[in-house]
Design a protein around this motif. Structure first.
Motif, PDB file in Angstrom:
ATOM      1  N   ARG A  15       0.834  -1.193   0.000  1.00  0.00           N
ATOM      2  CA  ARG A  15       0.000   0.000   0.000  1.00  0.00           C
ATOM      3  C   ARG A  15       0.869   1.242   0.000  1.00  0.00           C
ATOM      4  O   ARG A  15       1.918   1.264   0.610  1.00  0.00           O
ATOM      5  CB  ARG A  15      -0.897   0.012   1.233  1.00  0.00           C
ATOM      6  N   PRO A  16       0.372   2.312  -0.649  1.00  0.00           N
ATOM      7  CA  PRO A  16       1.098   3.581  -0.594  1.00  0.00           C
ATOM      8  C   PRO A  16       1.065   4.143   0.824  1.00  0.00           C
ATOM      9  O   PRO A  16       0.201   3.766   1.616  1.00  0.00           O
ATOM     10  CB  PRO A  16       0.311   4.490  -1.537  1.00  0.00           C
ATOM     11  N   PRO A  17       1.971   5.055   1.159  1.00  0.00           N
ATOM     12  CA  PRO A  17       1.961   5.646   2.505  1.00  0.00           C
ATOM     13  C   PRO A  17       0.731   6.533   2.700  1.00  0.00           C
ATOM     14  O   PRO A  17       0.201   7.084   1.748  1.00  0.00           O
ATOM     15  CB  PRO A  17       3.242   6.482   2.518  1.00  0.00           C
ATOM     16  N   GLU A  18       0.277   6.659   3.948  1.00  0.00           N
ATOM     17  CA  GLU A  18      -0.831   7.560   4.251  1.00  0.00           C
ATOM     18  C   GLU A  18      -0.305   8.974   4.420  1.00  0.00           C
ATOM     19  O   GLU A  18       0.771   9.186   4.956  1.00  0.00           O
ATOM     20  CB  GLU A  18      -1.560   7.102   5.511  1.00  0.00           C
ATOM     21  N   ALA A  19      -1.092   9.947   3.974  1.00  0.00           N
ATOM     22  CA  ALA A  19      -0.699  11.348   4.052  1.00  0.00           C
ATOM     23  C   ALA A  19      -0.957  11.901   5.446  1.00  0.00           C
ATOM     24  O   ALA A  19      -1.902  11.499   6.112  1.00  0.00           O
ATOM     25  CB  ALA A  19      -1.471  12.163   3.024  1.00  0.00           C
ATOM     26  N   ASP A  20      -0.113  12.834   5.869  1.00  0.00           N
ATOM     27  CA  ASP A  20      -0.311  13.512   7.142  1.00  0.00           C
ATOM     28  C   ASP A  20      -1.367  14.611   7.010  1.00  0.00           C
ATOM     29  O   ASP A  20      -1.929  15.059   7.997  1.00  0.00           O
ATOM     30  CB  ASP A  20       1.001  14.125   7.629  1.00  0.00           C
ATOM     31  N   GLY A  21      -1.613  15.062   5.808  1.00  0.00           N
ATOM     32  CA  GLY A  21      -2.591  16.112   5.554  1.00  0.00           C
ATOM     33  C   GLY A  21      -2.635  16.431   4.071  1.00  0.00           C
ATOM     34  O   GLY A  21      -1.928  15.819   3.283  1.00  0.00           O
ATOM     35  N   PRO A  23      -1.993  18.148   0.422  1.00  0.00           N
ATOM     36  CA  PRO A  23      -2.911  17.673  -0.612  1.00  0.00           C
ATOM     37  C   PRO A  23      -2.911  16.145  -0.709  1.00  0.00           C
ATOM     38  O   PRO A  23      -1.902  15.494  -0.459  1.00  0.00           O
ATOM     39  CB  PRO A  23      -2.356  18.288  -1.890  1.00  0.00           C
ATOM     40  N   TYR A  24      -4.052  15.594  -1.070  1.00  0.00           N
ATOM     41  CA  TYR A  24      -4.207  14.155  -1.206  1.00  0.00           C
ATOM     42  C   TYR A  24      -4.216  13.756  -2.681  1.00  0.00           C
ATOM     43  O   TYR A  24      -4.653  14.517  -3.535  1.00  0.00           O
ATOM     44  CB  TYR A  24      -5.529  13.701  -0.575  1.00  0.00           C
ATOM     45  N   ALA A  25      -3.736  12.557  -2.954  1.00  0.00           N
ATOM     46  CA  ALA A  25      -3.763  12.031  -4.315  1.00  0.00           C
ATOM     47  C   ALA A  25      -5.201  11.697  -4.704  1.00  0.00           C
ATOM     48  O   ALA A  25      -6.024  11.386  -3.848  1.00  0.00           O
ATOM     49  CB  ALA A  25      -2.899  10.776  -4.402  1.00  0.00           C
ATOM     50  N   GLU A  26      -5.501  11.756  -6.005  1.00  0.00           N
ATOM     51  CA  GLU A  26      -6.818  11.375  -6.495  1.00  0.00           C
ATOM     52  C   GLU A  26      -6.883   9.878  -6.723  1.00  0.00           C
ATOM     53  O   GLU A  26      -5.900   9.253  -7.123  1.00  0.00           O
ATOM     54  CB  GLU A  26      -7.110  12.067  -7.828  1.00  0.00           C
ATOM     55  N   CYS A  27      -8.053   9.309  -6.508  1.00  0.00           N
ATOM     56  CA  CYS A  27      -8.289   7.902  -6.825  1.00  0.00           C
ATOM     57  C   CYS A  27      -8.202   7.733  -8.341  1.00  0.00           C
ATOM     58  O   CYS A  27      -8.747   8.553  -9.095  1.00  0.00           O
ATOM     59  CB  CYS A  27      -9.682   7.491  -6.321  1.00  0.00           C
ATOM     60  N   VAL A  28      -7.527   6.708  -8.797  1.00  0.00           N
ATOM     61  CA  VAL A  28      -7.372   6.504 -10.237  1.00  0.00           C
ATOM     62  C   VAL A  28      -8.661   6.021 -10.894  1.00  0.00           C
ATOM     63  O   VAL A  28      -8.778   6.076 -12.114  1.00  0.00           O
ATOM     64  CB  VAL A  28      -6.221   5.523 -10.558  1.00  0.00           C
ATOM     65  N   LEU A  29      -9.640   5.589 -10.118  1.00  0.00           N
ATOM     66  CA  LEU A  29     -10.904   5.108 -10.688  1.00  0.00           C
ATOM     67  C   LEU A  29     -12.010   6.158 -10.662  1.00  0.00           C
ATOM     68  O   LEU A  29     -12.694   6.359 -11.654  1.00  0.00           O
ATOM     69  CB  LEU A  29     -11.371   3.849  -9.958  1.00  0.00           C
ATOM     70  N   CYS A  30     -12.187   6.838  -9.522  1.00  0.00           N
ATOM     71  CA  CYS A  30     -13.324   7.758  -9.393  1.00  0.00           C
ATOM     72  C   CYS A  30     -12.920   9.215  -9.211  1.00  0.00           C
ATOM     73  O   CYS A  30     -13.770  10.092  -9.165  1.00  0.00           O
ATOM     74  CB  CYS A  30     -14.232   7.314  -8.247  1.00  0.00           C
ATOM     75  N   ARG A  31     -11.642   9.494  -9.051  1.00  0.00           N
ATOM     76  CA  ARG A  31     -11.083  10.843  -8.877  1.00  0.00           C
ATOM     77  C   ARG A  31     -11.410  11.489  -7.535  1.00  0.00           C
ATOM     78  O   ARG A  31     -11.204  12.677  -7.354  1.00  0.00           O
ATOM     79  CB  ARG A  31     -11.509  11.776 -10.018  1.00  0.00           C
ATOM     80  N   GLU A  32     -11.938  10.720  -6.577  1.00  0.00           N
ATOM     81  CA  GLU A  32     -12.169  11.232  -5.226  1.00  0.00           C
ATOM     82  C   GLU A  32     -10.824  11.298  -4.491  1.00  0.00           C
ATOM     83  O   GLU A  32      -9.896  10.563  -4.825  1.00  0.00           O
ATOM     84  CB  GLU A  32     -13.132  10.318  -4.467  1.00  0.00           C
ATOM     85  N   GLU A  35      -6.445   8.641   0.868  1.00  0.00           N
ATOM     86  CA  GLU A  35      -5.741   8.874   2.133  1.00  0.00           C
ATOM     87  C   GLU A  35      -4.239   8.993   1.909  1.00  0.00           C
ATOM     88  O   GLU A  35      -3.474   9.030   2.858  1.00  0.00           O
ATOM     89  CB  GLU A  35      -6.021   7.711   3.086  1.00  0.00           C
ATOM     90  N   HIS A  36      -3.813   9.048   0.652  1.00  0.00           N
ATOM     91  CA  HIS A  36      -2.402   9.014   0.295  1.00  0.00           C
ATOM     92  C   HIS A  36      -1.925  10.383  -0.183  1.00  0.00           C
ATOM     93  O   HIS A  36      -2.697  11.158  -0.743  1.00  0.00           O
ATOM     94  CB  HIS A  36      -2.172   7.953  -0.775  1.00  0.00           C
ATOM     95  N   PRO A  37      -0.650  10.703   0.021  1.00  0.00           N
ATOM     96  CA  PRO A  37      -0.141  12.021  -0.376  1.00  0.00           C
ATOM     97  C   PRO A  37      -0.146  12.208  -1.891  1.00  0.00           C
ATOM     98  O   PRO A  37       0.031  11.256  -2.648  1.00  0.00           O
ATOM     99  CB  PRO A  37       1.285  12.032   0.181  1.00  0.00           C
ATOM    100  N   ALA A  38      -0.359  13.444  -2.318  1.00  0.00           N
ATOM    101  CA  ALA A  38      -0.364  13.754  -3.746  1.00  0.00           C
ATOM    102  C   ALA A  38       1.002  13.502  -4.377  1.00  0.00           C
ATOM    103  O   ALA A  38       1.099  13.259  -5.570  1.00  0.00           O
ATOM    104  CB  ALA A  38      -0.794  15.200  -3.970  1.00  0.00           C
ATOM    105  N   SER A  39       2.054  13.532  -3.573  1.00  0.00           N
ATOM    106  CA  SER A  39       3.398  13.324  -4.097  1.00  0.00           C
ATOM    107  C   SER A  39       3.691  11.861  -4.415  1.00  0.00           C
ATOM    108  O   SER A  39       4.698  11.556  -5.049  1.00  0.00           O
ATOM    109  CB  SER A  39       4.432  13.840  -3.096  1.00  0.00           C
ATOM    110  N   TYR A  40       2.820  10.927  -3.988  1.00  0.00           N
ATOM    111  CA  TYR A  40       3.052   9.501  -4.236  1.00  0.00           C
ATOM    112  C   TYR A  40       2.914   9.201  -5.720  1.00  0.00           C
ATOM    113  O   TYR A  40       1.921   9.573  -6.345  1.00  0.00           O
ATOM    114  CB  TYR A  40       2.067   8.646  -3.438  1.00  0.00           C
ATOM    115  N   LYS A  41       3.907   8.545  -6.286  1.00  0.00           N
ATOM    116  CA  LYS A  41       3.890   8.167  -7.695  1.00  0.00           C
ATOM    117  C   LYS A  41       3.472   6.705  -7.792  1.00  0.00           C
ATOM    118  O   LYS A  41       4.193   5.811  -7.390  1.00  0.00           O
ATOM    119  CB  LYS A  41       5.271   8.348  -8.343  1.00  0.00           C
TER     120      LYS A  41
END
Length: 61
Positions: A15-21, A23-32, A35-41
Motif C-alpha cells: 500500500r502507498p503511505p498515508e498522508a499527514d494532511g 494535498p491528497y492524491a486522487e483515486c485513479v478510478l473515481c477521482r475522489e 488517504e495518500h499524499p499527492a506526491s506519491y507516484k
C-alpha cells in the motif's frame, strides 16, 4: 499455501503511505481524494474503490 495447513490466497498487498494532511492524491478510478499524499507516484485508490477492488479480486472457494 501456508505451512500451517490453512489455504489462503496470498496477494502482495503493498500500500502507498498515508498522508499527514492535504494535498491528497486522487483515486485513479473515481477521482475522489484518497488517504495518500499527492506526491506519491503510483496507483492510488480511495477507501471505497479499494474495498470494491478487494471484493472483486478476493479468492473464492
Amino acid at each position: 499455501m501456508t505451512t500451517d495447513g490453512n489455504d489462503y490466497c496470498l496477494i502482495d498487498a503493498t500500500r502507498p503511505p498515508e498522508a499527514d494532511g492535504p494535498p491528497y492524491a486522487e483515486c485513479v478510478l473515481c477521482r475522489e481524494p484518497t488517504e495518500h499524499p499527492a506526491s506519491y507516484k503510483g496507483i492510488t485508490l480511495c477507501p471505497v474503490c479499494e474495498w470494491e477492488e478487494a471484493q472483486r479480486t478476493a479468492c473464492s472457494g
